[in-house]
Design a protein around this motif. Structure first.
Motif, PDB file in Angstrom:
ATOM      1  N   SER A  66      -0.872   3.325   5.237  1.00  0.00           N
ATOM      2  CA  SER A  66      -2.357   3.152   5.306  1.00  0.00           C
ATOM      3  C   SER A  66      -2.636   2.080   6.392  1.00  0.00           C
ATOM      4  CB  SER A  66      -3.535   3.088   4.224  1.00  0.00           C
ATOM      5  OG  SER A  66      -3.210   1.906   3.592  1.00  0.00           O
ATOM      6  N   CYS A  67      -1.934   1.292   6.781  1.00  0.00           N
ATOM      7  CA  CYS A  67      -2.005   0.218   7.725  1.00  0.00           C
ATOM      8  C   CYS A  67      -2.432   0.570   9.033  1.00  0.00           C
ATOM      9  CB  CYS A  67      -0.522  -0.594   7.821  1.00  0.00           C
ATOM     10  SG  CYS A  67      -0.226  -1.732   6.393  1.00  0.00           S
ATOM     11  N   GLY A  68      -1.664   1.653   9.483  1.00  0.00           N
ATOM     12  CA  GLY A  68      -1.944   2.200  10.680  1.00  0.00           C
ATOM     13  C   GLY A  68      -1.702   1.443  11.931  1.00  0.00           C
ATOM     14  N   MET A 307     -14.708   6.852   0.590  1.00  0.00           N
ATOM     15  CA  MET A 307     -13.495   5.929   0.804  1.00  0.00           C
ATOM     16  C   MET A 307     -12.612   5.890  -0.579  1.00  0.00           C
ATOM     17  SD  MET A 307     -13.962   4.550   3.990  1.00  0.00           S
ATOM     18  CE  MET A 307     -13.015   2.879   3.965  1.00  0.00           C
ATOM     19  N   ARG A 308     -11.372   5.889  -0.458  1.00  0.00           N
ATOM     20  CA  ARG A 308     -10.210   5.621  -1.345  1.00  0.00           C
ATOM     21  C   ARG A 308     -10.346   4.105  -1.995  1.00  0.00           C
ATOM     22  NH1 ARG A 308      -3.940   6.356  -0.434  1.00  0.00           N
ATOM     23  NH2 ARG A 308      -4.155   4.384   0.727  1.00  0.00           N
ATOM     24  N   ASP A 323      -9.779   0.999   0.986  1.00  0.00           N
ATOM     25  CA  ASP A 323      -9.069   0.863   1.760  1.00  0.00           C
ATOM     26  C   ASP A 323      -9.326   1.857   3.294  1.00  0.00           C
ATOM     27  OD1 ASP A 323      -7.854   3.226   0.693  1.00  0.00           O
ATOM     28  OD2 ASP A 323      -5.828   2.299   1.355  1.00  0.00           O
ATOM     29  N   ARG A 324      -9.312   3.018   2.924  1.00  0.00           N
ATOM     30  CA  ARG A 324      -9.764   4.137   3.895  1.00  0.00           C
ATOM     31  C   ARG A 324     -10.419   5.214   3.254  1.00  0.00           C
ATOM     32  NH1 ARG A 324      -6.197   8.282   3.105  1.00  0.00           N
ATOM     33  NH2 ARG A 324      -4.312   7.978   2.093  1.00  0.00           N
ATOM     34  N   PRO A 325     -10.832   6.174   4.275  1.00  0.00           N
ATOM     35  CA  PRO A 325     -11.404   7.541   3.912  1.00  0.00           C
ATOM     36  C   PRO A 325     -10.256   8.237   3.276  1.00  0.00           C
ATOM     37  CG  PRO A 325     -12.072   6.933   5.774  1.00  0.00           C
ATOM     38  CD  PRO A 325     -11.106   6.069   5.729  1.00  0.00           C
ATOM     39  N   TRP A 326     -10.731   9.105   2.216  1.00  0.00           N
ATOM     40  CA  TRP A 326      -9.643  10.085   1.798  1.00  0.00           C
ATOM     41  C   TRP A 326      -9.542  11.013   3.068  1.00  0.00           C
ATOM     42  CZ3 TRP A 326      -7.126   9.753  -2.893  1.00  0.00           C
ATOM     43  CH2 TRP A 326      -7.932   8.803  -3.633  1.00  0.00           C
ATOM     44  N   ARG A 327      -8.112  11.594   3.026  1.00  0.00           N
ATOM     45  CA  ARG A 327      -7.775  12.401   4.125  1.00  0.00           C
ATOM     46  C   ARG A 327      -7.941  13.920   3.484  1.00  0.00           C
ATOM     47  NH1 ARG A 327      -2.966   9.451   4.355  1.00  0.00           N
ATOM     48  NH2 ARG A 327      -1.855  10.928   3.190  1.00  0.00           N
TER      49      ARG A 327
END
Length: 355
Positions: A66-68, A307-308, A323-327
């Motif tokens: 998830s770092c991207g 978001m997760r 940390d980020r949105p759920w995909r």
């Protein structure tokens, strides 16, 4: 015990052997945080990462993916979830290394995050296998240690004193595997990173340093860090070739033919979505109070939030953040991995988490 590697080119043009950094450390010490910080400060290097999880849900691997960051795309991250890496070197590690070395773009450096329960020595010894030795080298073994925990005396370093305490209290065990694993990790280290130093004062930091100094080889340096914020120059490109020195690092398990982690257990708990991060954190903290629980970590879907939520607990300390949105291609759910000593009361843990 040898494992074949493909003949695919591993290195960038002009590079002979790809350097690898083995990052080891006790449960919840901050290994993944340190690796994320390294990837974000890549400075043009192309990284690959091998992540050794303990349990059925790849939490640490997901956090890294998830770092991207361009320095380490998703295909450069390989997760090993079939058991402790030091017990599955031939079956899992060697094929994972082969997969990374076959990447068409090549890599400049490989980071290997071991399970919190892994012993680094068998892994480093595998770098001397003929099929591996001519392609990679161990740049350094870095042990990550929780300074705040050490300052509180949560990891015993004096085994004789522990044995003396056992004479008065049968609940203490001088053969506690957690102590031995931690000490073996320090014994194999070329560098020690003390994390969570922002949680302690100067006296606590000195206590943590003293504990580490009692178990590392002569000349091994210790550096302090908060939130994994360490200059990559201090961690990468050290050139220790640890595989050439590993036999001289004495550990508790040197006389054992095989190493199994029968003293540890893990399981996954699926939960209903919590109403708030604080609600889940309170239940996780209660669950860490159950005897023999070492760590709880996982992801959660909070009601009404896109978001997760990442949740991690080591001892009584619980941290959480979005940390980020759920995909769209993943199942949004609340799943936690519980890691502890063998014999932990699963029913009691689940009851605390589902309360």
């Amino acid at each position: 015990m040898n494992a074949p590697l493909s003949a695919a080119s591993a290195a960038r043009p002009g590079q002979t052997r790809v350097p690898c950094t083995v990052i080891t450390g006790f449960l919840g010490a901050g290994k993944t945080t340190l690796i994320r910080a390294l990837l974000e400060k890549a400075d043009g290097r192309r990284f690959a990462v091998i992540v050794n999880e303990f349990g059925d849900v790849g939490i640490d691997g997901e956090l890294l993916k998830s770092c991207g960051v361009a320095s380490c795309p998703g295909e450069n991250i390989v997760e090993l979830a079939n058991g402790c890496i030091c017990c599955t070197v031939a079956d899992d590690f060697a094929p994972a290394l082969d997969r990374i070395l076959a990447l068409p773009q090549g890599v400049d450096h490989i980071l290997i995050e071991t399970s919190g329960l892994a012993l680094p020595k068998p892994l480093v010894q595998a770098f001397n296998w003929p099929e591996i030795r001519n392609r990679v080298t161990v740049d350094a073994v870095i042990a990550v240690a929780d300074a705040a925990a050490l300052a509180e005396g949560q990891v015993a370093h004096d085994m004789e004193a522990l044995a003396a305490q056992r004479a008065a209290d049968e609940s203490l065990d001088h053969d506690d595997p957690v102590e031995e694993v931690f000490e073996d990790q320090l014994a194999c280290a070329d560098l020690v990173v003390l994390t969570r130093t922002d949680l302690i004062d100067a006296a606590g930091l000195e206590k943590a340093r003293a504990h580490v100094a009692a178990h590392v080889a002569a000349g091994v340096k210790t550096i302090a860090a908060a939130n994994g914020d360490v200059d990559p120059v201090a961690l990468i490109g050290l050139g220790h070739a640890a595989e050439d020195q590993i036999e001289g690092r004495k550990t508790h398990h040197d006389d054992e033919l095989d190493h199994e982690h029968d003293d540890f257990d893990s399981f996954v708990v699926d939960l209903a979505d919590p109403q708030s991060p604080e609600d889940l954190a309170a239940r996780v903290q209660a669950a860490t109070g159950v005897d023999n629980v070492l760590r709880i970590k996982g992801f959660a879907r909070v009601a009404g939030k896109p978001m997760r939520l990442v949740v991690q607990a080591a001892g009584p300390r619980v941290s959480h953040y979005f940390d980020r949105p759920w995909r769209a291609d993943e199942a949004a759910a609340t799943r936690l991995v519980v890691i502890g000593l063998n014999g932990l009361d699963r029913t009691a843990v689940e009851a605390a988490l589902k309360a």
